[in-house]
Design an enzyme around this catalytic site. Structure first.
Site, PDB file in Angstrom:
ATOM      1  N   TRP A 195      -6.747  -6.605   8.428  1.00  0.00           N
ATOM      2  CA  TRP A 195      -7.272  -5.111   8.645  1.00  0.00           C
ATOM      3  C   TRP A 195      -7.885  -4.398   7.453  1.00  0.00           C
ATOM      4  CZ3 TRP A 195      -6.208   0.015   7.955  1.00  0.00           C
ATOM      5  CH2 TRP A 195      -6.935   0.935   8.702  1.00  0.00           C
ATOM      6  N   ASP A 196      -7.265  -4.523   6.271  1.00  0.00           N
ATOM      7  CA  ASP A 196      -7.608  -3.760   5.156  1.00  0.00           C
ATOM      8  C   ASP A 196      -7.805  -4.696   3.909  1.00  0.00           C
ATOM      9  OD1 ASP A 196      -8.167  -1.291   4.015  1.00  0.00           O
ATOM     10  OD2 ASP A 196      -6.107  -0.848   3.196  1.00  0.00           O
ATOM     11  N   LEU A 197      -8.527  -5.776   3.988  1.00  0.00           N
ATOM     12  CA  LEU A 197      -8.672  -6.575   2.913  1.00  0.00           C
ATOM     13  C   LEU A 197      -9.901  -6.278   2.095  1.00  0.00           C
ATOM     14  CD1 LEU A 197      -6.985  -8.813   1.704  1.00  0.00           C
ATOM     15  CD2 LEU A 197      -8.507 -10.597   2.645  1.00  0.00           C
ATOM     16  N   ASN A 201      -7.258  -5.210  -2.737  1.00  0.00           N
ATOM     17  CA  ASN A 201      -5.789  -5.537  -2.211  1.00  0.00           C
ATOM     18  C   ASN A 201      -5.992  -7.274  -2.188  1.00  0.00           C
ATOM     19  OD1 ASN A 201      -4.613  -3.257  -1.039  1.00  0.00           O
ATOM     20  ND2 ASN A 201      -5.488  -3.367   0.932  1.00  0.00           N
TER      21      ASN A 201
END
Length: 302
Positions: A195-197, A201
């Protein structure tokens, strides 16, 4: 004593209010307790993101690791679950976890080698896509937050939000995003999503060229994963290349990926409206560039 970064304290107060202030006030004792409980020795100055304190440590046997402390909420509670599923395969390895507090002991990666430091944005996009192709090959475990539930909640908020967008063109674009989500909401998918790549990250390590960190996992369609790599190092003229490259590598149906990518704009826009902020012009431009989806499935890999 552990020095608490001022920026972390400020972000906790901004986003979590009284709960954030209480978390920061208790952080020194919480950190000391886990250093003692897990027999860890501090091994460098603390680092932080928006919501977590990350302290480099040495384990009792000398293994380098990091202690991650954060507020336990619906996003952070899924992180250790996803990391256990991936078990170090494409993502940072979870070494220990305290369920009541959400505190984690993680393998230490090389924070000086972040994907955002790679000069070529195309290489970074391909790296993210290759990681996502692997991470989303895993089915989501039972109990994971579901994209379908999130999407339906967004659609329920859409009429309220439309009344609060003064610009007619932005309002039409927002409505188009909601319409795209309505077409796919009944088939939300069941893959394990990060969801937050984004490119901060993804870190390098000695055991793998690149590994994902800091997931906010969902069960859903991998098309919902593309937005961060489209927005990293924003370049409107590069959006279609990035979208095509990622859908190729992940072997996604482009029409579905288009719809779920517009779903990310819908989600981001709802957050901005709730906080009383104007809609982000760069994000609106990404949606404009993607308004005409490409037909057919992406080609696997390259």
């Amino acid at each position: 004593m552990i020095d608490i970064p001022r920026e972390l304290a400020a972000s906790q107060e901004k986003f979590n209010g009284e709960a954030g202030r209480a978390f920061i006030a208790g952080l020194p004792d919480l950190t000391a307790g886990f250093l003692d409980r897990w027999e860890l020795e501090p091994d460098g100055p603390p680092m932080h993101g928006v919501s977590a304190l990350v302290l480099p440590v040495l384990c009792r046997d000398g293994t380098p690791a990091v202690l991650k402390l954060q507020i336990l909420d619906e996003e952070s509670e899924g992180e250790p679950v996803a990391l256990r599923v991936w078990d170090g395969d494409g993502a940072v390895r979870l070494l220990d976890h305290d369920e009541p507090t959400g505190t984690m002991l993680l393998e230490r990666l090389d924070e000086t080698r972040m994907l955002s430091y790679v000069p070529d944005p195309h290489q970074a996009v391909v790296t993210i896509a290759e990681l996502l192709a692997h991470l989303t090959s895993f089915p989501a475990p039972p109990g994971m937050r579901r994209l379908g539930d999130i999407a339906r909640a967004m659609l329920d908020q859409t009429p309220w939000a439309l009344d609060r967008i003064p610009d007619p063109e932005a309002r039409r674009l927002f409505a188009d995003c909601a319409a795209a989500v309505r077409e796919v909401v009944d088939e939300p998918g069941d893959r394990l999503l990060h969801w937050d790549l984004h490119d901060e990250n993804v870190l390098a390590s000695d055991r793998a060229p690149w590994l994902a960190i800091d997931p906010k996992p969902l069960a859903g369609d991998p098309g919902f994963e593309l937005w961060p790599a489209l927005a990293n190092r924003y370049d409107p003229d590069d959006i279609l290349w990035r979208f095509d490259a990622m859908t190729d590598i992940l072997a996604l149906d482009r029409a579905r990926a288009h719809a779920w990518t517009l779903g990310r704009l819908l989600q981001n826009a709802l957050w901005e409206i709730e906080d009383g902020r104007p809609l982000d012009t760069d994000q609106l431009e990404i949606a404009r560039r993607l308004k005409r989806p490409r037909s057919g499935a992406g080609r696997p890999g390259r």
